[in-house]
Each structure stands twice: as structure tokens, then as C-alpha cells.
Design a protein around this motif. Structure first.
Motif, short mmCIF file in Angstrom:
data_model
loop_
_atom_site.label_atom_id
_atom_site.label_comp_id
_atom_site.label_asym_id
_atom_site.label_seq_id
_atom_site.Cartn_x
_atom_site.Cartn_y
_atom_site.Cartn_z
N ARG A 27 76.16 -9.79 65.99
CA ARG A 27 74.59 -10.17 65.63
C ARG A 27 73.64 -9.39 66.17
O ARG A 27 73.85 -8.40 66.98
N ASP A 28 72.32 -9.57 65.63
CA ASP A 28 71.28 -8.68 66.09
C ASP A 28 71.21 -8.49 67.50
O ASP A 28 71.20 -9.68 68.37
N ARG A 78 77.19 -5.33 58.08
CA ARG A 78 76.53 -6.65 58.57
C ARG A 78 75.11 -6.46 58.13
O ARG A 78 74.38 -5.47 58.95
N VAL A 102 74.65 -17.68 59.80
CA VAL A 102 76.11 -17.22 60.05
C VAL A 102 77.27 -17.36 59.32
O VAL A 102 77.30 -18.48 58.45
N THR A 104 74.67 -13.21 61.45
CA THR A 104 75.60 -13.44 62.36
C THR A 104 76.76 -13.34 61.86
O THR A 104 77.03 -14.29 60.91
#
Ligand code: AMP
Ligand code: ZN
Ligand code: FE
Ligand code: FE
Length: 285
Positions: A284-285, A51, A32, A56
Motif C-alpha cells: 500500500r501507499d 499496483r 483493497v 491496497t
């Protein structure tokens, strides 16, 4: 889980673009990372687009603020804000005011240096900042290029020190107002490097309590500029006031020697921060 909640890109005074910064974060094994450029959300879109999978990214910013003690001049304090709505009108206007303030103040410092024969030129510095939010590191870069100092670090301990005759301050946001704006925009305000005595005067416990009263939600405890004593004092304050505890590197690329991930945040504390932020989604994913 390795979590670093305070980094700067070339959108302010770091040396890597948001995309490069995220690649650096990934290569360093972070899970992160928060992008927290000074007084701007200008890097958020590039960070979202770049990204890497598995990383994250927390949209954030570091707001230039001041605390006004009753018995001494104002004290410079930095407020991290996370997960706020970047389009909140009043908060957006305040960030724009701060960026203008930064430009005028940097130009004042540069004019004073140049008048004494130091090798700096305002147009050259603006060109080298590549549209980024200008700060003292950009002036330091010019002093390095001109051969006046050997490094950015040396510029900060000499000509650009806050006690140097060339130093100029700026009209930063009252920190209670900054906290209110971050909260109004659905964000999470965290007091950055609050006891870093090596940066100058720091606020007392009364100020931290007043900030908590005004809506502050967290304290950055583990920071490279904090001593062990400063960290344990802040940890105690956070416990007393019920505040989230964060840790971060304050990475600035090659403008500082600190590596990304030098200090990190506990995952349980990060969950508290995520739960409190409602202004914009975490990426994020
Ligand atoms: P300013 O915001 O213009 O007053 O400039 C201060 C900023 O420069 C802070 O965000 C510092 O973290 C940053 N900075 C970058 N490199 C250095 C350095 N080598 N020493 C001290 N501060 C630095
Ligand atoms: Zn900075
Ligand atoms: Fe800071
Ligand atoms: Fe910072």
C-alpha cells in the motif's frame, strides 16, 4: 472502504493478468483487493509492480484442500491464505505438489473427453493456459472453442460437473495440514466459501470447529455461492469460534459472470486480518 479479498488472475484460472486485474479493481472503486490464485504465489511480483496508487493489495492464495469425515469420502474444501512468507520451504513444496497434481488430473479429464470424441487436445489446453495453473476453466475454454458448449458456465453444469463421468479428483492437502502450513509461514488462513452447497458436499459444524482448533483464523461468509441462510449460519459459527468474517467476489474475469467487488469485507474485520499476518507485508501507499 470497499474490500474484496478473493480474486483470480490468469496466473491460475482467471482471464486477466495481475496488472489488468488491479486496474479492474480500481475502476470498480475498490480500496483493497487480495490476489488469491489457486496454489501459487506466481502473480505476486507482477501485482506489486503494477499496483496503482491508492489501491491496497493483499498477497494471498487459495489452497486446494480436503476434509476427511469419519463416515464418508473426502470433501473438497478451499483454504484462503493471506500475508504468508512465499519462501517458507515446506509450504512452497506443498503448493508445487498441488500444481503437479492439478496438471496430471486435468490431463486425465482431457484424455477421457477426447477418447469419447469431445473436441479437446491436451497440448492446445496447456498452450492456452499461458503458464497459468491449469484448472477446469481451461478445459471449459477448449470445449467452448471446439463448439461443444456455448459457455464456460455450461461446461461446468455438463461435461465438467463434479458428477460427470469425465470428472477426476486430485490428492488435495489435508485442510488441517494446510492451516498449519499457512500459520507456520506467518499467514492468515480463512476457510473459503465453506457452505457453498451449489458446489457439492459441504462440511459440518464439527469440521469448522476442528479447523479452528487447528489454527484457522477466519471464515469467508459473504460469497456469491452462499445463500442468505448459509451466510447467517457461518456468521454465527464465526461469532461462536472467535473467527474473522470476510466477504469477497471470487472474481475470475470473463470465466464467470460475477463482477469484482460483488461481495466485500467489513473494514474492522480487515484490520483483524492485517494484524494477524506477519509473513509478508501488505502492499500500500
Ligand atoms: P478446479 O479447481 O480445476 O476443480 O476448477 C474449479 C474452479 O473453477 C473453481 O475455482 C471455480 O471457482 C472456477 N470456475 C471458473 N468458472 C466457473 C464457472 N463458470 N462455474 C463454476 N466454476 C467456475
Ligand atoms: Zn478458480
Ligand atoms: Fe474456491
Ligand atoms: Fe476462488
Amino acid at each position: 472502504m470497499r474490500i474484496d479479498l478473493h480474486t483470480h488472475s490468469s496466473v491460475s484460472d482467471g482471464t486477466e493478468s495481475p496488472a489488468e486485474l488491479l486496474a479492474t479493481a480500481r475502476a470498480a472503486g475498490l480500496d483493497v483487493v487480495a490476489l488469491t490464485d489457486h496454489d501459487t504465489t506466481g502473480g505476486w511480483a507482477a501485482a506489486a509492480a503494477a499496483r496503482p496508487p491508492g489501491l491496497t493489495v493483499v498477497p494471498g492464495m487459495e489452497l486446494s484442500c480436503r476434509w476427511f469425515p469419519s463416515d464418508q469420502p473426502p470433501i473438497s474444501v478451499h483454504l484462503l491464505g493471506y500475508l504468508f512468507d512465499p519462501l517458507h520451504p515446506a509450504f512452497g513444496a506443498e503448493r508445487a505438489r498441488l500444481r503437479d497434481e492439478r496438471l496430471a488430473r486435468a490431463e486425465r479429464i482431457v484424455e477421457a473427453l477426447a477418447a469419447d470424441g469431445h473436441p479437446v487436445d491436451w497440448a492446445d489446453i496447456v498452450a492456452h493456459s499461458a503458464g497459468g495453473v491449469v484448472g477446469r476453466p481451461h478445459i471449459a475454454g477448449a470445449l467452448v472453442r471446439g463448439g461443444a458448449v456455448a459457455s464456460v458456465g455450461e461446461a461446468f453444469t455438463t461435461l465438467l460437473h463434479h458428477r460427470s463421468p469425465y470428472y477426476a479428483s486430485k490428492a488435495d492437502t489435508d485442510v488441517r495440514e494446510g492451516i498449519a502450513l499457512v500459520r507456520a509461514a506467518g499467514g492468515v488462513p480463512v476457510f473459503a466459501h465453506g457452505l457453498a452447497t451449489k458446489r457439492g458436499r459441504v462440511v459440518g459444524d464439527d469440521a469448522v470447529a476442528a479447523m479452528a482448533e487447528a489454527g484457522l483464523l477466519g471464515l469467508e461468509v459473504d460469497h456469491p455461492d452462499h445463500s442468505d441462510e448459509e451466510r447467517s449460519h457461518l456468521r454465527g459459527l464465526a461469532a461462536d469460534l472467535g473467527l474473522i468474517v470476510t466477504g469477497s467476489s471470487d472474481y475470475h474475469g470473463s470465466n464467470k459472470t460475477t463482477p469484482i467487488g460483488a461481495c466485500t469485507t467489513d473494514p474492522a474485520q480487515f484490520e483483524r486480518l492485517l494484524a494477524a499476518g506477519t509473513g509478508t507485508p501488505v502492499l500500500r501507499d
